[in-house]
Scaffold this active site. Structure first.
Site, mmCIF file in Angstrom:
data_model
loop_
_atom_site.group_PDB
_atom_site.id
_atom_site.type_symbol
_atom_site.label_atom_id
_atom_site.label_comp_id
_atom_site.label_asym_id
_atom_site.label_seq_id
_atom_site.Cartn_x
_atom_site.Cartn_y
_atom_site.Cartn_z
ATOM 1 N N ASP A 1 0.282 -7.529 6.546
ATOM 2 C CA ASP A 1 -0.189 -7.293 5.182
ATOM 3 C C ASP A 1 -1.484 -8.085 5.100
ATOM 4 O OD1 ASP A 1 -0.787 -7.718 2.420
ATOM 5 O OD2 ASP A 1 1.231 -7.019 1.949
ATOM 6 N N HIS A 2 -2.609 -7.387 5.138
ATOM 7 C CA HIS A 2 -3.854 -8.129 5.359
ATOM 8 C C HIS A 2 -4.184 -9.091 4.207
ATOM 9 C CE1 HIS A 2 -5.853 -5.006 2.920
ATOM 10 N NE2 HIS A 2 -6.856 -5.840 2.795
ATOM 11 N N HIS B 1 0.712 -5.715 -1.136
ATOM 12 C CA HIS B 1 -0.283 -6.759 -1.424
ATOM 13 C C HIS B 1 0.029 -7.531 -2.717
ATOM 14 C CE1 HIS B 1 -2.236 -4.762 1.766
ATOM 15 N NE2 HIS B 1 -2.947 -3.899 1.083
HETATM 16 C C1 BG6 Z 1 -5.481 -1.301 1.651
HETATM 17 C C2 BG6 Z 1 -5.282 -0.070 0.814
HETATM 18 O O1 BG6 Z 1 -4.263 -1.785 2.142
HETATM 19 O O2 BG6 Z 1 -6.091 -2.314 0.852
HETATM 20 C C3 BG6 Z 1 -6.607 0.424 0.254
HETATM 21 O O3 BG6 Z 1 -4.689 0.949 1.611
HETATM 22 C C4 BG6 Z 1 -7.290 -0.694 -0.488
HETATM 23 O O4 BG6 Z 1 -6.407 1.540 -0.601
HETATM 24 C C5 BG6 Z 1 -7.358 -1.945 0.350
HETATM 25 O O5 BG6 Z 1 -8.596 -0.238 -0.793
HETATM 26 C C6 BG6 Z 1 -7.883 -3.122 -0.451
HETATM 27 O O6 BG6 Z 1 -8.107 -4.192 0.406
HETATM 28 P P1 BG6 Z 1 -9.212 -5.287 0.060
HETATM 29 O O7 BG6 Z 1 -9.080 -6.297 1.144
HETATM 30 O O8 BG6 Z 1 -10.536 -4.580 0.057
HETATM 31 O O9 BG6 Z 1 -8.859 -5.817 -1.285
#
Ligand code: BG6
Length: 495
Positions: free
Chosen positions: A182-183, A245
């Site tokens: 989960d980045h 997230h």
């Molecule tokens: C991803 C989603 O996991 O996270 C995308 O699939 C979203 O739809 C993105 O745009 C948002 O990540 P960050 O790091 O740009 O907030």
């Protein structure tokens, strides 16, 4: 920490994520001197590439490789020498033998010691088949070295599919070999929430129902679905952002202090948060969950399409590009404290923040010129952009009497000059290389989060719960404001 010699195998090696995030992350680890002495990356995909062709595509011609011009020619060449390619039909069990052969060769020529990370960056429909293919070729065994499996999101489509996927993967890999990515957990500011809470004696004593009025979390994006309409239309904001997230942020705000700062203890506490979410009734879903979809509008003089006009999206699609939820965590610390979370595409700005609203003083001594009769202290944890922490508190306006005003105490990460902030993927890949799963989601937590989300998905499928339109470039459906009850209370609208 020690980093063993090893190979990173990326399934989906010619895909977008690999070029945009994974290879750049490994490149940064290379520049920072974090790679072990014996190391290789093997991209895996259907397309036929030679090693050289693949290196050209993901290294030399990859516009996402940060500051590659600042690396000497010979270092860039040295980096590209770490990269290999193996074509493979993921659905054909026999073709994994070629990968095995390639890995054996690398183990011999590069002394990579039979330690492998398999990174699944493919459509989720292939996760099970790849795990099975690896196992059929004994590539899951840990006799001669170790093997780990990183699984990209989405992890399941609902509770049932997530359970099924967990069960299937666990047939071939043990839980401690599984790294569900989960980045958001790789973001520095997200990790700092843990430190803000547990390294400072000034916040934690107040961090409970006695002092906190409500918690608000926003993850807004200004972009639309871009080129991902096909994927997004069968996903929607709830699956794409909330279940993973946003809930990870909720867990970090709400968890109890772990006994140790290790993977087991932290993930045990996070699980308890998900287990304490008060399940929604049908009425709650109707009243406390709002879904919206962006409509075409003109932003800064430019016409932007509505969601239904985006490529890959059905003309009558009901998929939500916005979701807002109010819910409670039924435990000792949070009894009675509402949590409000929202996320959306095509909002006025890109911002992710956690806002802790403290209760006002019991006795109002001073007048105030703010529009709230008695201003509340607010702590804003800004995840992105303008990463930092903002504390709002009352101060006396100079002059006669005791008039007060809210002022800001504002810390920006930028103030820490010369501090390198690694990208989320960089941190997460390094952690997996070192066998540290703290920043990865555990299977039981993933299922517990789905358990809470599932009834919403069901209600949205079966019942006439409206999808509210909102013009692109606005903060979502207007009635989301009514979620936050109380006089003069609304979401924080960061600019
Ligand atoms: C991803 C989603 O996991 O996270 C995308 O699939 C979203 O739809 C993105 O745009 C948002 O990540 P960050 O790091 O740009 O907030």
């Amino acid at each position: 920490k020690k980093t063993d010699d090893q190979v990173l195998v990326i399934f989906g090696g010619s895909g977008d994520l690999t070029k945009r995030k994974l290879i750049p992350a490994v490149f940064n680890l290379f520049k920072g001197g974090f790679l072990p002495k014996c190391y290789a990356v093997v991209g895996v995909g259907r397309t036929e590439y030679s090693d050289e062709e693949y290196r050209k595509s993901v290294v030399f011609e990859n516009e996402h490789l940060n500051e590659k011009d600042k690396v000497s020619e010979s270092d860039l060449k040295r980096f590209s020498d770490l990269i290999y390619y193996q074509s493979l039909d993921t659905k054909d069990v026999d073709s994994y033998a070629n990968l095995k052969e390639k890995l054996n060769q690398l183990d011999q020529s590069k002394a990579t010691c039979h330690n492998y990370i398999f990174y699944l960056s493919t459509p989720p429909s292939l996760y099970e088949v790849i795990a099975e293919g690896l196992a059929a070729n004994n590539l899951n065994n840990q006799e001669d070295g170790w093997t780990r499996l990183i699984v990209e999101k989405p992890f399941g489509y609902d509770l049932e599919s997530a359970k099924h996927l967990n069960e299937h993967l666990l047939k071939f890999f043990a839980e401690d070999q599984l790294y569900r990515i989960d980045h958001y957990l790789g973001k520095e500011t997200v990790q700092n929430m843990f430190v803000t809470r547990f390294a400072n004696s000034i916040f934690e004593p107040l961090w409970n129902r006695n002092y906190i009025h409500r918690v608000e979390i926003t993850a807004a994006e200004s972009v639309g679905v871009e080129k991902r309409g096909g994927y997004y239309d069968s996903s929607g904001a709830l699956r794409d952002m909330v279940q993973n997230h946003l809930f990870q942020l909720v867990a970090l705000v709400a968890m109890e202090p772990p006994v140790k700062a290790d993977a087991e203890s932290i993930r045990n506490e996070k699980l308890k948060v998900f287990q304490s979410l008060r399940p929604y009734t049908k009425e709650d879903i109707a009243n406390h969950v709002i879904r919206g979809q962006y409509m075409s509008s003109t932003i800064k003089g430019e016409k932007v399409p509505g969601y239904r006009e985006e490529e890959g999206v059905g003309e009558e699609s009901k998929t939500e590009t916005y979701a807002a939820l109010k819910f409670y965590i039924d435990n000792w610390r949070w009894a009675g404290v509402p949590f409000y979370i929202r996320t959306g595409k095509r909002m006025p700005t890109r911002v992710t923040e956690v806002v802790i609203h403290f209760k006002p003083n019991h006795h109002h001594l001073f007048s105030s010129n703010s529009n709230l009769a008695n201003p509340q202290n607010t702590l804003v944890l800004r995840i992105q952009p303008n990463e930092g922490i903002l504390l709002k508190f009352a101060m006396k306006i100079p002059g006669a009497g005791y008039n007060t005003e809210q002022v800001n105490m504002d810390f920006h990460y930028d103030d820490l000059s010369n501090v390198y902030v690694p990208d989320a993927y960089e941190r997460l890949i390094l952690d997996c290389m070192q066998g540290d799963a703290t920043l990865y989601a555990r299977g039981d937590s993933t299922e517990a989060a789905w358990e809470f989300i599932d009834p919403i998905l069901r209600a949205w499928e079966n019942e006439e719960i409206p999808v509210y339109g909102y013009p692109a470039g606005t903060w979502g459906p207007e009635n989301a404001d009514t979620l936050i009850e109380g006089e003069q209370m609304t979401w924080r609208y960061p600019c």
